[in-house]
Design an enzyme around this catalytic site. Structure first.
Site, PDB file in Angstrom:
ATOM      1  N   HIS A 222       0.629  -1.318   0.104  1.00 60.40           N
ATOM      2  CA  HIS A 222      -0.290  -0.380  -0.284  1.00 60.40           C
ATOM      3  C   HIS A 222       1.218   1.149   0.349  1.00 60.40           C
ATOM      4  O   HIS A 222       1.740   1.950  -1.341  1.00 60.40           O
ATOM      5  CB  HIS A 222      -0.931   0.148   1.172  1.00 60.40           C
ATOM      6  CG  HIS A 222      -1.773   0.830   1.754  1.00 60.40           C
ATOM      7  ND1 HIS A 222      -2.075   1.575  -0.122  1.00 60.40           N
ATOM      8  CD2 HIS A 222      -3.107   1.265   2.316  1.00 60.40           C
ATOM      9  CE1 HIS A 222      -3.522   2.218   0.395  1.00 60.40           C
ATOM     10  NE2 HIS A 222      -3.843   2.315   1.904  1.00 60.40           N
ATOM     11  N   LYS A 254      10.868 -16.836 -12.123  1.00 58.33           N
ATOM     12  CA  LYS A 254      10.764 -18.565 -12.729  1.00 58.33           C
ATOM     13  C   LYS A 254      11.420 -19.438 -12.197  1.00 58.33           C
ATOM     14  O   LYS A 254      10.292 -20.737 -12.291  1.00 58.33           O
ATOM     15  CB  LYS A 254      11.659 -18.263 -13.923  1.00 58.33           C
ATOM     16  CG  LYS A 254      11.062 -19.417 -15.530  1.00 58.33           C
ATOM     17  CD  LYS A 254      11.103 -19.383 -16.345  1.00 58.33           C
ATOM     18  CE  LYS A 254      10.821 -19.900 -17.796  1.00 58.33           C
ATOM     19  NZ  LYS A 254      11.873 -20.063 -18.370  1.00 58.33           N
ATOM     20  N   MET A 264       8.214  -2.637  -7.612  1.00 54.67           N
ATOM     21  CA  MET A 264       6.655  -1.909  -7.099  1.00 54.67           C
ATOM     22  C   MET A 264       7.441  -0.964  -7.763  1.00 54.67           C
ATOM     23  O   MET A 264       7.912  -0.299  -8.620  1.00 54.67           O
ATOM     24  CB  MET A 264       7.644  -1.038  -5.673  1.00 54.67           C
ATOM     25  CG  MET A 264       8.883  -2.933  -4.617  1.00 54.67           C
ATOM     26  SD  MET A 264       7.293  -4.212  -4.543  1.00 54.67           S
ATOM     27  CE  MET A 264       6.458  -3.130  -3.332  1.00 54.67           C
ATOM     28  N   GLY A 265       5.953  -0.624  -7.165  1.00 55.19           N
ATOM     29  CA  GLY A 265       5.257   1.121  -8.179  1.00 55.19           C
ATOM     30  C   GLY A 265       4.718   0.677  -8.923  1.00 55.19           C
ATOM     31  O   GLY A 265       4.677   1.007 -10.509  1.00 55.19           O
ATOM     32  N   HIS A 268      -2.225  -1.827  -9.741  1.00 52.13           N
ATOM     33  CA  HIS A 268      -3.477  -1.838  -9.280  1.00 52.13           C
ATOM     34  C   HIS A 268      -4.667  -2.677  -8.981  1.00 52.13           C
ATOM     35  O   HIS A 268      -4.622  -3.351  -9.865  1.00 52.13           O
ATOM     36  CB  HIS A 268      -3.833  -0.215  -9.446  1.00 52.13           C
ATOM     37  CG  HIS A 268      -4.441   0.384  -8.552  1.00 52.13           C
ATOM     38  ND1 HIS A 268      -5.888   0.300  -8.490  1.00 52.13           N
ATOM     39  CD2 HIS A 268      -3.829   1.047  -7.770  1.00 52.13           C
ATOM     40  CE1 HIS A 268      -6.034   1.072  -7.453  1.00 52.13           C
ATOM     41  NE2 HIS A 268      -5.003   1.943  -7.187  1.00 52.13           N
ATOM     42  N   ARG A 277      -3.193   9.152 -12.012  1.00 51.09           N
ATOM     43  CA  ARG A 277      -2.290   9.972 -11.555  1.00 51.09           C
ATOM     44  C   ARG A 277      -0.170   9.984 -11.379  1.00 51.09           C
ATOM     45  O   ARG A 277      -0.092  10.435 -11.330  1.00 51.09           O
ATOM     46  CB  ARG A 277      -2.507   9.746  -9.904  1.00 51.09           C
ATOM     47  CG  ARG A 277      -4.227   9.862  -9.113  1.00 51.09           C
ATOM     48  CD  ARG A 277      -4.348   9.067  -7.374  1.00 51.09           C
ATOM     49  NE  ARG A 277      -3.815   8.189  -8.033  1.00 51.09           N
ATOM     50  CZ  ARG A 277      -3.957   7.567  -6.396  1.00 51.09           C
ATOM     51  NH1 ARG A 277      -3.908   7.535  -5.740  1.00 51.09           N
ATOM     52  NH2 ARG A 277      -3.846   5.729  -7.145  1.00 51.09           N
ATOM     53  N   ASP A 319       2.436   5.528  -6.875  1.00 44.32           N
ATOM     54  CA  ASP A 319       4.278   5.512  -6.053  1.00 44.32           C
ATOM     55  C   ASP A 319       5.674   5.667  -7.027  1.00 44.32           C
ATOM     56  O   ASP A 319       6.159   5.797  -5.858  1.00 44.32           O
ATOM     57  CB  ASP A 319       3.568   3.921  -5.135  1.00 44.32           C
ATOM     58  CG  ASP A 319       2.976   4.438  -3.954  1.00 44.32           C
ATOM     59  OD1 ASP A 319       2.782   5.239  -3.488  1.00 44.32           O
ATOM     60  OD2 ASP A 319       1.915   3.392  -3.697  1.00 44.32           O
ATOM     61  N   ARG A 344      -3.632  11.481   2.724  1.00 42.77           N
ATOM     62  CA  ARG A 344      -4.814  11.155   3.280  1.00 42.77           C
ATOM     63  C   ARG A 344      -5.002  11.434   4.174  1.00 42.77           C
ATOM     64  O   ARG A 344      -6.937  10.789   4.500  1.00 42.77           O
ATOM     65  CB  ARG A 344      -4.196   9.466   3.320  1.00 42.77           C
ATOM     66  CG  ARG A 344      -5.444   8.414   2.712  1.00 42.77           C
ATOM     67  CD  ARG A 344      -6.683   8.748   2.100  1.00 42.77           C
ATOM     68  NE  ARG A 344      -5.945   8.154   0.562  1.00 42.77           N
ATOM     69  CZ  ARG A 344      -5.003   7.182  -0.467  1.00 42.77           C
ATOM     70  NH1 ARG A 344      -5.273   6.123   0.161  1.00 42.77           N
ATOM     71  NH2 ARG A 344      -4.489   7.603  -1.648  1.00 42.77           N
ATOM     72  N   ARG A 363     -18.781  -6.287   9.700  1.00 47.02           N
ATOM     73  CA  ARG A 363     -18.609  -7.025  10.342  1.00 47.02           C
ATOM     74  C   ARG A 363     -18.631  -8.611   9.174  1.00 47.02           C
ATOM     75  O   ARG A 363     -19.946  -9.063   9.021  1.00 47.02           O
ATOM     76  CB  ARG A 363     -19.287  -7.619  11.905  1.00 47.02           C
ATOM     77  CG  ARG A 363     -19.087  -8.342  12.113  1.00 47.02           C
ATOM     78  CD  ARG A 363     -18.760  -9.818  11.723  1.00 47.02           C
ATOM     79  NE  ARG A 363     -18.555 -10.997  12.787  1.00 47.02           N
ATOM     80  CZ  ARG A 363     -17.912 -12.411  12.197  1.00 47.02           C
ATOM     81  NH1 ARG A 363     -18.131 -11.991  11.009  1.00 47.02           N
ATOM     82  NH2 ARG A 363     -17.854 -13.389  13.102  1.00 47.02           N
TER      83      ARG A 363
HETATM   84  C1  LIG Z   1      -1.265  -3.325  -6.031  1.00 42.07           C
HETATM   85  C2  LIG Z   1      -1.082  -4.397  -5.801  1.00 42.07           C
HETATM   86  C3  LIG Z   1      -1.315  -4.875  -4.431  1.00 42.07           C
HETATM   87  C4  LIG Z   1      -2.697  -4.902  -6.410  1.00 42.07           C
HETATM   88  O1  LIG Z   1      -2.482  -6.750  -6.555  1.00 42.07           O
HETATM   89  P1  LIG Z   1      -3.718  -7.073  -6.994  1.00 42.07           P
HETATM   90  O2  LIG Z   1      -5.148  -6.568  -7.291  1.00 42.07           O
HETATM   91  O3  LIG Z   1      -4.049  -8.250  -6.493  1.00 42.07           O
HETATM   92  O4  LIG Z   1      -2.851  -7.551  -8.032  1.00 42.07           O
HETATM   93  P2  LIG Z   1      -3.646  -9.597  -8.862  1.00 42.07           P
HETATM   94  O5  LIG Z   1      -3.796 -10.148  -8.539  1.00 42.07           O
HETATM   95  O6  LIG Z   1      -4.724  -8.306  -9.972  1.00 42.07           O
HETATM   96  O7  LIG Z   1      -2.149  -9.207 -10.054  1.00 42.07           O
HETATM   97  C5  LIG Z   1      -2.458  -9.987 -11.683  1.00 42.07           C
HETATM   98  C6  LIG Z   1      -1.253 -10.249 -11.666  1.00 42.07           C
HETATM   99  O8  LIG Z   1      -0.295  -8.762 -12.192  1.00 42.07           O
HETATM  100  C7  LIG Z   1       1.012  -9.523 -11.035  1.00 42.07           C
HETATM  101  N1  LIG Z   1       1.552  -8.271 -11.032  1.00 42.07           N
HETATM  102  C8  LIG Z   1       0.997  -7.142 -10.097  1.00 42.07           C
HETATM  103  N2  LIG Z   1       1.712  -5.803  -9.630  1.00 42.07           N
HETATM  104  C9  LIG Z   1       2.679  -6.707 -10.240  1.00 42.07           C
HETATM  105  C10 LIG Z   1       4.069  -6.126  -9.825  1.00 42.07           C
HETATM  106  N3  LIG Z   1       3.911  -5.227  -8.880  1.00 42.07           N
HETATM  107  N4  LIG Z   1       4.878  -6.564 -10.071  1.00 42.07           N
HETATM  108  C11 LIG Z   1       5.116  -7.517 -10.817  1.00 42.07           C
HETATM  109  N5  LIG Z   1       4.075  -8.924 -11.304  1.00 42.07           N
HETATM  110  C12 LIG Z   1       2.848  -7.904 -10.733  1.00 42.07           C
HETATM  111  C13 LIG Z   1       0.655 -10.631  -9.765  1.00 42.07           C
HETATM  112  O9  LIG Z   1       1.640 -11.505  -9.725  1.00 42.07           O
HETATM  113  C14 LIG Z   1      -0.230 -11.245 -10.734  1.00 42.07           C
HETATM  114  O10 LIG Z   1       0.169 -12.086 -11.547  1.00 42.07           O
HETATM  115  P3  LIG Z   1      -0.469 -13.551 -11.521  1.00 42.07           P
HETATM  116  O11 LIG Z   1      -1.967 -13.835 -11.516  1.00 42.07           O
HETATM  117  O12 LIG Z   1       0.650 -14.315 -12.461  1.00 42.07           O
HETATM  118  O13 LIG Z   1      -0.243 -14.223  -9.919  1.00 42.07           O
HETATM  119  C15 LIG Z   1       0.008  -5.072  -6.631  1.00 42.07           C
HETATM  120  O14 LIG Z   1      -0.608  -5.537  -7.797  1.00 42.07           O
HETATM  121  C16 LIG Z   1       1.273  -4.753  -6.094  1.00 42.07           C
HETATM  122  O15 LIG Z   1       1.736  -5.549  -5.134  1.00 42.07           O
HETATM  123  N6  LIG Z   1       1.891  -3.959  -6.776  1.00 42.07           N
HETATM  124  C17 LIG Z   1       2.950  -3.954  -6.127  1.00 42.07           C
HETATM  125  C18 LIG Z   1       3.019  -2.701  -4.817  1.00 42.07           C
HETATM  126  C19 LIG Z   1       2.622  -1.332  -5.297  1.00 42.07           C
HETATM  127  O16 LIG Z   1       3.379  -1.133  -5.851  1.00 42.07           O
HETATM  128  N7  LIG Z   1       1.841  -1.405  -4.483  1.00 42.07           N
HETATM  129  C20 LIG Z   1       0.960  -0.472  -4.436  1.00 42.07           C
HETATM  130  C21 LIG Z   1      -0.314   0.339  -5.112  1.00 42.07           C
HETATM  131  S1  LIG Z   1      -1.154   1.507  -5.238  1.00 42.07           S
END
Ligand SMILES: CC(C)(COP(=O)(O)OP(=O)(O)OC[C@H]1O[C@@H](n2cnc3c(N)ncnc32)[C@H](O)[C@@H]1OP(=O)(O)O)[C@@H](O)C(=O)NCCC(=O)NCCS
Length: 382
Positions: A222, A254, A264-265, A268, A277, A319, A344, A363
């Site tokens: 997050h 793999k 990271m970053g 969504h 944004r 981010d 926020r 709940r």
């Molecule tokens: C933001 C986040 C938590 C969303 O989670 P989510 O909705 O559960 O993501 P999804 O399950 O829809 O992702 C779909 C696929 O993309 C992949 N994916 C998503 N974000 C990824 C990332 N940042 N790097 C690599 N792979 C990613 C997932 O591993 C998943 O692959 P799979 O189906 O082979 O397992 C996730 O994208 C993430 O962890 N991002 C990195 C952290 C980040 O930047 N957070 C800021 C959020 S605003």
């Protein structure tokens, strides 16, 4: 809740968990109380956006003056709070400091236990000022540097940046910081806001709800992603390393399918076709690089973004550019997520007030996957 047969969705993906009039997120847009984020980013300061979120409408000039006056009056932590902060080890993560500060502020707030709307509006304004002040205070203390007081004529973003760095920011840097606060202010039922609403739904007080929300925001999936994204840029080092870095990460993933590393970053839950944004902030960061001479961060970010789109069709989130924008402003990395809190807090408070106004305790049910029903054996037979 074994007799509830509603379908389980991991991470509550796609589940509508409540109603809100604060913000609207769709695949293609983000609006705060009806205003499109790009419009607010271009045409309002953070204080105007904060007023919109907390008081439901953009302010006129005199409302803004009064609002700013009240928020700035709160940019002064009670001595009881600074005494506790001064006693913390300097290694304390700034997010933990903020979490503790908000919790303690509840003890000294005159309306700490009062859940009436008028009391919560006052607490929202005070927390907005106090959290910025605490962020600046801790940033300076980490570096053994004297506290910097806000300039009553400057914007909230300009002041926050000055209070952290100890320098008068350039006009552009002040504007970009203020703009990032606009972009980060509200995002409907994200994890931290939902946490705040869940706590408020028990009719616990606003400080308890905000304390919990800060804990939820800290995680790297997050709010913590802006710090993680900057560490990632630093570990990549330069644009020429991006392809190799990505290929090595892919090879690792793999070979270790149960221990994959995220980039990271990126990604969504809602914006599968891009976070608007992020594009706004990338552009501001590029403008900033003309002042700072640090365009290499944007070059590196753009290269990784292209690879992620070509190979995985995953877009960057806010981010990602926040990381290189804040780095160029000279802000220590552990302060990036606290900046998110400084923004926020407005969305959280708006949601907490909305939750109290039409409350039913949150709940949900669960899908039991444990051992079937069984009898307790006497201890001699276990
Ligand atoms: C933001 C986040 C938590 C969303 O989670 P989510 O909705 O559960 O993501 P999804 O399950 O829809 O992702 C779909 C696929 O993309 C992949 N994916 C998503 N974000 C990824 C990332 N940042 N790097 C690599 N792979 C990613 C997932 O591993 C998943 O692959 P799979 O189906 O082979 O397992 C996730 O994208 C993430 O962890 N991002 C990195 C952290 C980040 O930047 N957070 C800021 C959020 S605003």
């Amino acid at each position: 809740m074994s007799d509830t047969k509603a379908k389980f969705e991991a991470g509550l993906a796609g589940v509508v968990a409540g109603q809100t009039a604060v913000g609207e997120v769709t695949q293609t847009s983000l609006r705060y109380r009806g205003y499109e984020i790009a419009d607010l980013a271009a045409n309002s300061t953070f204080e105007e956006t904060a007023h919109l979120l907390i008081h439901c409408e953009l302010p006129n000039a005199s409302q803004l003056k009064d609002f700013r006056h009240r928020v700035q009056a709160a940019m002064n932590l009670p001595k009881q709070v600074t005494d506790v902060v001064d006693a913390m080890p300097k290694s304390t993560p700034p997010m933990d400091v903020l979490r503790t500060v908000v919790s303690i502020l509840g003890h000294y707030d005159p309306d700490g236990q009062n859940n009436a709307k008028s009391a919560n509006l006052g607490k929202s304004e005070r927390l907005l000022g106090q959290i910025a002040c605490a962020t600046g205070y801790w940033c300076r203390r980490m570096g053994n540097l004297p506290e910097v007081k806000p300039d009553p004529n400057a914007t909230h973003g300009f002041n926050l940046l000055a209070m952290m760095t100890g320098k008068k920011p350039s006009e552009l840097a002040g504007r970009v910081m203020d703009g990032t606060l606009v972009l980060y202010a509200e995002h409907e039922f994200n994890a931290s806001t939902f946490t705040a609403r869940t706590i408020a739904s028990t009719l616990a007080d606003m400080h308890s709800a905000v304390t919990g929300a800060i804990g939820a925001l800290k995680g790297p999936l997050h709010g913590g992603a802006n710090e993680a994204a900057m560490h990632q840029f630093l570990s990549i080092g330069k644009v020429d390393n991006v392809d190799n870095w990505f290929n090595e990460l892919e090879a690792h993933n793999k070979a270790n399918p149960t221990n994959k590393r995220l980039i990271m970053g990126f990604g969504h839950r809602v914006y599968k076709n891009g976070d608007h944004r992020a594009a706004i902030l990338r552009d501001w960061s590029l403008q900033l690089s003309k002042e700072t001479g640090q365009k290499h961060w944007i070059d590196m970010a753009d290269r990784l973004q292209k690879i992620m789109l070509d190979k995985k069709n995953i877009h960057p989130n806010t981010d990602y550019p926040a990381a290189h924008a804040y780095y160029q402003m000279g802000i220590p990395i552990p302060l990036y997520t606290p900046i998110f809190v400084c923004s926020r807090i407005t969305g959280w408070c708006a949601h907490i007030i909305e939750q109290y106004e039409n409350n039913r305790i949150i709940r949900p049910g669960s899908d039991y996957i444990g051992v079937p029903a069984r009898d307790v054996q006497p201890i001699s037979k276990r």
